[in-house]
Design a protein around this motif. Sequence first.
Motif, PDB file in Angstrom:
ATOM      1  N   GLU A  17       0.903  -1.290  -0.051  1.00  0.00           N
ATOM      2  CA  GLU A  17       0.076   0.172   0.069  1.00  0.00           C
ATOM      3  C   GLU A  17       0.751   1.310   0.016  1.00  0.00           C
ATOM      4  OE1 GLU A  17      -3.597   2.189   2.735  1.00  0.00           O
ATOM      5  OE2 GLU A  17      -2.625   0.285   3.263  1.00  0.00           O
ATOM      6  N   LEU A  18       1.847   1.222   0.865  1.00  0.00           N
ATOM      7  CA  LEU A  18       2.778   2.331   0.996  1.00  0.00           C
ATOM      8  C   LEU A  18       3.549   2.652  -0.339  1.00  0.00           C
ATOM      9  CD1 LEU A  18       3.874   2.314   4.595  1.00  0.00           C
ATOM     10  CD2 LEU A  18       2.623   3.937   3.569  1.00  0.00           C
ATOM     11  N   ILE A  19       3.975   1.269  -1.018  1.00  0.00           N
ATOM     12  CA  ILE A  19       4.831   1.450  -2.135  1.00  0.00           C
ATOM     13  C   ILE A  19       3.782   2.070  -3.456  1.00  0.00           C
ATOM     14  CG2 ILE A  19       5.613   0.088  -4.005  1.00  0.00           C
ATOM     15  CD1 ILE A  19       6.761  -1.927  -1.861  1.00  0.00           C
ATOM     16  N   GLU A  20       2.970   1.777  -3.364  1.00  0.00           N
ATOM     17  CA  GLU A  20       1.670   2.256  -4.223  1.00  0.00           C
ATOM     18  C   GLU A  20       1.452   3.747  -4.024  1.00  0.00           C
ATOM     19  OE1 GLU A  20       0.563   1.077  -7.110  1.00  0.00           O
ATOM     20  OE2 GLU A  20       1.885  -0.731  -6.452  1.00  0.00           O
ATOM     21  N   LYS A  21       1.451   4.006  -2.978  1.00  0.00           N
ATOM     22  CA  LYS A  21       1.211   5.594  -2.517  1.00  0.00           C
ATOM     23  C   LYS A  21       2.563   6.388  -3.051  1.00  0.00           C
ATOM     24  CE  LYS A  21      -0.726   8.888  -0.543  1.00  0.00           C
ATOM     25  NZ  LYS A  21       0.034   9.930  -1.095  1.00  0.00           N
ATOM     26  N   THR A  22       3.478   5.879  -2.763  1.00  0.00           N
ATOM     27  CA  THR A  22       5.062   6.483  -2.990  1.00  0.00           C
ATOM     28  C   THR A  22       5.100   6.461  -4.516  1.00  0.00           C
ATOM     29  OG1 THR A  22       5.790   5.387  -1.148  1.00  0.00           O
ATOM     30  CG2 THR A  22       7.585   6.351  -2.706  1.00  0.00           C
ATOM     31  N   LYS A  23       4.657   5.619  -5.238  1.00  0.00           N
ATOM     32  CA  LYS A  23       4.694   5.747  -6.600  1.00  0.00           C
ATOM     33  C   LYS A  23       3.513   6.725  -7.272  1.00  0.00           C
ATOM     34  CE  LYS A  23       5.789   0.863  -7.894  1.00  0.00           C
ATOM     35  NZ  LYS A  23       5.090  -0.540  -8.549  1.00  0.00           N
ATOM     36  N   GLU A  24       2.656   6.700  -6.690  1.00  0.00           N
ATOM     37  CA  GLU A  24       1.393   7.807  -6.997  1.00  0.00           C
ATOM     38  C   GLU A  24       2.097   9.363  -6.900  1.00  0.00           C
ATOM     39  OE1 GLU A  24      -2.003   7.412  -4.933  1.00  0.00           O
ATOM     40  OE2 GLU A  24      -2.430   5.384  -5.872  1.00  0.00           O
ATOM     41  N   ASN A  25       2.881   9.403  -5.600  1.00  0.00           N
ATOM     42  CA  ASN A  25       3.719  10.675  -5.430  1.00  0.00           C
ATOM     43  C   ASN A  25       4.736  10.944  -6.202  1.00  0.00           C
ATOM     44  OD1 ASN A  25       1.757  11.017  -3.223  1.00  0.00           O
ATOM     45  ND2 ASN A  25       3.185  10.632  -1.621  1.00  0.00           N
ATOM     46  N   GLU A  26       5.420   9.804  -6.714  1.00  0.00           N
ATOM     47  CA  GLU A  26       6.523  10.176  -7.589  1.00  0.00           C
ATOM     48  C   GLU A  26       6.080  10.529  -9.095  1.00  0.00           C
ATOM     49  OE1 GLU A  26       9.974   7.483  -5.595  1.00  0.00           O
ATOM     50  OE2 GLU A  26       9.083   6.712  -7.245  1.00  0.00           O
ATOM     51  N   LYS A  27       4.888  10.014  -9.413  1.00  0.00           N
ATOM     52  CA  LYS A  27       4.309  10.113 -10.840  1.00  0.00           C
ATOM     53  C   LYS A  27       3.693  11.390 -10.744  1.00  0.00           C
ATOM     54  CE  LYS A  27       0.807   8.312 -13.835  1.00  0.00           C
ATOM     55  NZ  LYS A  27      -0.341   7.375 -13.951  1.00  0.00           N
ATOM     56  N   HIS A  28       3.165  11.953  -9.594  1.00  0.00           N
ATOM     57  CA  HIS A  28       2.524  13.446  -9.443  1.00  0.00           C
ATOM     58  C   HIS A  28       3.675  14.330  -9.865  1.00  0.00           C
ATOM     59  CE1 HIS A  28       0.236  16.802  -7.829  1.00  0.00           C
ATOM     60  NE2 HIS A  28       1.406  17.216  -7.543  1.00  0.00           N
ATOM     61  N   ILE A  29       4.899  14.046  -9.262  1.00  0.00           N
ATOM     62  CA  ILE A  29       6.032  15.060  -9.682  1.00  0.00           C
ATOM     63  C   ILE A  29       6.254  15.156 -11.127  1.00  0.00           C
ATOM     64  CG2 ILE A  29       8.413  15.345  -9.063  1.00  0.00           C
ATOM     65  CD1 ILE A  29       6.680  16.286  -6.775  1.00  0.00           C
ATOM     66  N   ASP A  30       6.463  13.909 -11.533  1.00  0.00           N
ATOM     67  CA  ASP A  30       6.683  13.579 -12.878  1.00  0.00           C
ATOM     68  C   ASP A  30       5.809  14.391 -13.806  1.00  0.00           C
ATOM     69  OD1 ASP A  30       9.071  12.395 -12.319  1.00  0.00           O
ATOM     70  OD2 ASP A  30       8.151  10.316 -12.702  1.00  0.00           O
ATOM     71  N   VAL A  31       4.523  14.240 -13.667  1.00  0.00           N
ATOM     72  CA  VAL A  31       3.574  14.756 -14.495  1.00  0.00           C
ATOM     73  C   VAL A  31       3.272  16.319 -14.315  1.00  0.00           C
ATOM     74  CG1 VAL A  31       0.816  14.880 -14.823  1.00  0.00           C
ATOM     75  CG2 VAL A  31       2.003  12.666 -14.412  1.00  0.00           C
ATOM     76  N   ASN A  32       3.751  16.727 -13.291  1.00  0.00           N
ATOM     77  CA  ASN A  32       3.562  18.354 -12.948  1.00  0.00           C
ATOM     78  C   ASN A  32       5.075  19.017 -12.833  1.00  0.00           C
ATOM     79  OD1 ASN A  32       0.660  18.774 -12.262  1.00  0.00           O
ATOM     80  ND2 ASN A  32       1.110  16.948 -11.033  1.00  0.00           N
ATOM     81  N   ALA A  33       6.067  18.080 -13.446  1.00  0.00           N
ATOM     82  CA  ALA A  33       7.096  18.930 -13.378  1.00  0.00           C
ATOM     83  C   ALA A  33       7.372  20.322 -14.137  1.00  0.00           C
ATOM     84  CB  ALA A  33       8.317  17.921 -14.107  1.00  0.00           C
ATOM     85  N   ASN A  34       6.536  20.264 -15.387  1.00  0.00           N
ATOM     86  CA  ASN A  34       6.504  21.455 -16.175  1.00  0.00           C
ATOM     87  C   ASN A  34       5.757  22.569 -15.680  1.00  0.00           C
ATOM     88  OD1 ASN A  34       7.092  22.726 -18.693  1.00  0.00           O
ATOM     89  ND2 ASN A  34       5.054  22.529 -19.055  1.00  0.00           N
ATOM     90  N   LEU A  35       4.768  22.218 -14.977  1.00  0.00           N
ATOM     91  CA  LEU A  35       3.854  22.966 -14.337  1.00  0.00           C
ATOM     92  C   LEU A  35       4.466  23.881 -13.111  1.00  0.00           C
ATOM     93  CD1 LEU A  35       0.968  24.569 -13.445  1.00  0.00           C
ATOM     94  CD2 LEU A  35       0.460  22.654 -12.393  1.00  0.00           C
TER      95      LEU A  35
END
Length: 249
Positions: free
Chosen positions: A148-166
Amino acid sequence: MKNSNDYFFKNKEDIKQHRNSLGESILYIVLFILFLYISFPILMLLINFTLLYLDKEQKYDKTFHTYYGERVYNDLRIDFYKSELEKSSKKFVYAQSPADIFKSDVQIRIARECIVYFIQEHKKNTSMIKEGYGIERNARNKFAITEELIEKTKENEKHIDVNANLYDYGLVNELIDDLTNMWHKENKKSYCDKNSSVEKMYSLFKVNYINKFTQEYKLRKDNTSFLSENLRQEINDKKEKWIKLINQN
């Protein structure tokens, strides 16, 4: 009796229909072969991209179950920033809001760069960067211990990748480097030398980030004529909301 002429004309018509049918069949075969000729390279390209993506995902998943070797330097400054890195990594794993995800990610980067800054006093080669990322992943994995925490961490890392430009991560990295001076540029101080906490350095980062982000946003705001009015307005609204959010946190 049937007229022989009727038979002849009927047979001639059958031959004509047969030829037409055969011609259509050949045309379909030719078109099918042409389709395969054109689509096969595209299909192979898609398959290759899919395999590369799956391979990348498998390697990424593996990082959560891998321990990266750490050299012992007997350097209290490195140990201090490893501790700071672990604190920030824990925050990142449990972060819920975009502002908290961003803050803990920036703090992780600051701590990692301070670690690399001091490693350079012991060795100077390209492996120190790799070592820094390994130390960062070990800190992350110390807290991302359940699925569960691994999936949560992946979501947070993906959030940074997706919003890196913003979030303008080009500016983020530039400002972090201004604080840490990871590359030991001449005539430039490093807050790492002061054993400043990442919390304190983030406070300094935040002030500079808000000022420069706002300045660059205003400069670029009207310099997007190549975009449609609706898209331009949407991007500007997101940037304004983001900087307000950072101001409030």
